[in-house]
Write a protein that holds these residues in place. Structure first.
Motif, short mmCIF file in Angstrom:
data_model
loop_
_atom_site.label_atom_id
_atom_site.label_comp_id
_atom_site.label_asym_id
_atom_site.label_seq_id
_atom_site.Cartn_x
_atom_site.Cartn_y
_atom_site.Cartn_z
N GLU A 4 -41.24 -19.81 14.24
CA GLU A 4 -40.73 -18.53 14.71
C GLU A 4 -41.26 -18.21 16.11
O GLU A 4 -40.51 -17.73 16.97
CB GLU A 4 -41.13 -17.40 13.74
N ALA A 5 -42.55 -18.45 16.33
CA ALA A 5 -43.15 -18.19 17.64
C ALA A 5 -42.53 -19.10 18.70
O ALA A 5 -42.29 -18.66 19.83
CB ALA A 5 -44.66 -18.41 17.58
N MET A 6 -42.26 -20.33 18.33
CA MET A 6 -41.65 -21.28 19.27
C MET A 6 -40.26 -20.79 19.67
O MET A 6 -39.92 -20.77 20.86
CB MET A 6 -41.56 -22.66 18.63
N LYS A 7 -39.47 -20.36 18.70
CA LYS A 7 -38.12 -19.89 18.98
C LYS A 7 -38.16 -18.66 19.88
O LYS A 7 -37.44 -18.58 20.87
CB LYS A 7 -37.39 -19.57 17.67
N ALA A 8 -39.01 -17.71 19.55
CA ALA A 8 -39.12 -16.48 20.33
C ALA A 8 -39.60 -16.77 21.76
O ALA A 8 -39.07 -16.21 22.72
CB ALA A 8 -40.06 -15.49 19.65
N SER A 9 -40.57 -17.65 21.89
CA SER A 9 -41.09 -17.95 23.23
C SER A 9 -40.09 -18.74 24.05
O SER A 9 -39.99 -18.56 25.27
CB SER A 9 -42.44 -18.69 23.14
N MET A 10 -39.29 -19.60 23.42
CA MET A 10 -38.24 -20.33 24.13
C MET A 10 -37.21 -19.34 24.68
O MET A 10 -36.74 -19.50 25.80
CB MET A 10 -37.56 -21.35 23.22
N GLU A 11 -36.86 -18.36 23.88
CA GLU A 11 -35.92 -17.33 24.34
C GLU A 11 -36.50 -16.55 25.52
O GLU A 11 -35.79 -16.26 26.48
CB GLU A 11 -35.55 -16.38 23.20
N GLU A 12 -37.78 -16.24 25.44
CA GLU A 12 -38.45 -15.51 26.52
C GLU A 12 -38.50 -16.35 27.80
O GLU A 12 -38.25 -15.85 28.89
CB GLU A 12 -39.87 -15.12 26.09
N VAL A 13 -38.81 -17.62 27.65
CA VAL A 13 -38.90 -18.52 28.80
C VAL A 13 -37.55 -18.66 29.50
O VAL A 13 -37.46 -18.70 30.73
CB VAL A 13 -39.44 -19.91 28.38
N THR A 14 -36.47 -18.71 28.72
CA THR A 14 -35.15 -18.98 29.29
C THR A 14 -34.31 -17.73 29.60
O THR A 14 -33.24 -17.86 30.18
CB THR A 14 -34.33 -19.89 28.35
N LYS A 15 -34.79 -16.57 29.26
CA LYS A 15 -33.95 -15.36 29.37
C LYS A 15 -33.48 -15.05 30.80
O LYS A 15 -32.39 -14.53 30.98
CB LYS A 15 -34.64 -14.15 28.76
N ASP A 16 -34.26 -15.36 31.80
CA ASP A 16 -33.87 -15.06 33.18
C ASP A 16 -33.35 -16.28 33.93
O ASP A 16 -33.15 -16.22 35.14
CB ASP A 16 -35.05 -14.46 33.95
#
Length: 96
Positions: free
Chosen positions: A31-43
């Motif tokens: 779950e943390a990996m998925k959330a952090s991947m979204e955060e990394v790629t959001k911009d």
């Protein structure tokens, strides 16, 4: 007492500076990996996302090949390699 105040100020500034940095991958759980991947790629632009995705795959394939005989070891090595890394660091890793 002054030493404690100076230490508190120094620690506070280090937290502030850390918060201003680029987002990193958190590989502590799925779950943390998925959330952090979204955060990394959001911009990121679509081209940057494609480059990042290719870099992730390259790093994962390299680690999988190095640990082909042990699936658990390969998974742990992948988490270890990606954890705490920024997108730029992962892209650079993929070039090595």
């Amino acid at each position: 007492m002054k030493k404690i105040i100076y230490l508190f100020i120094a620690v506070s500034f280090s937290f502030i500076l850390t918060a201003c940095g680029e987002p990193t991958i958190d590989a502590s759980s799925e779950e943390a990996m998925k959330a952090s991947m979204e955060e990394v790629t959001k911009d990121m632009t679509e081209a940057e996302k494609a480059q990042f995705g290719t870099a992730i795959m390259a790093v994962m394939m390299k680690i999988a090949m190095e640990n082909m005989s042990d699936e658990e070891k390969a998974e742990e090595a992948m988490k270890e390699a990606l954890d705490g890394k920024t997108a730029d660091e992962i892209i650079e890793m993929s070039k090595q």
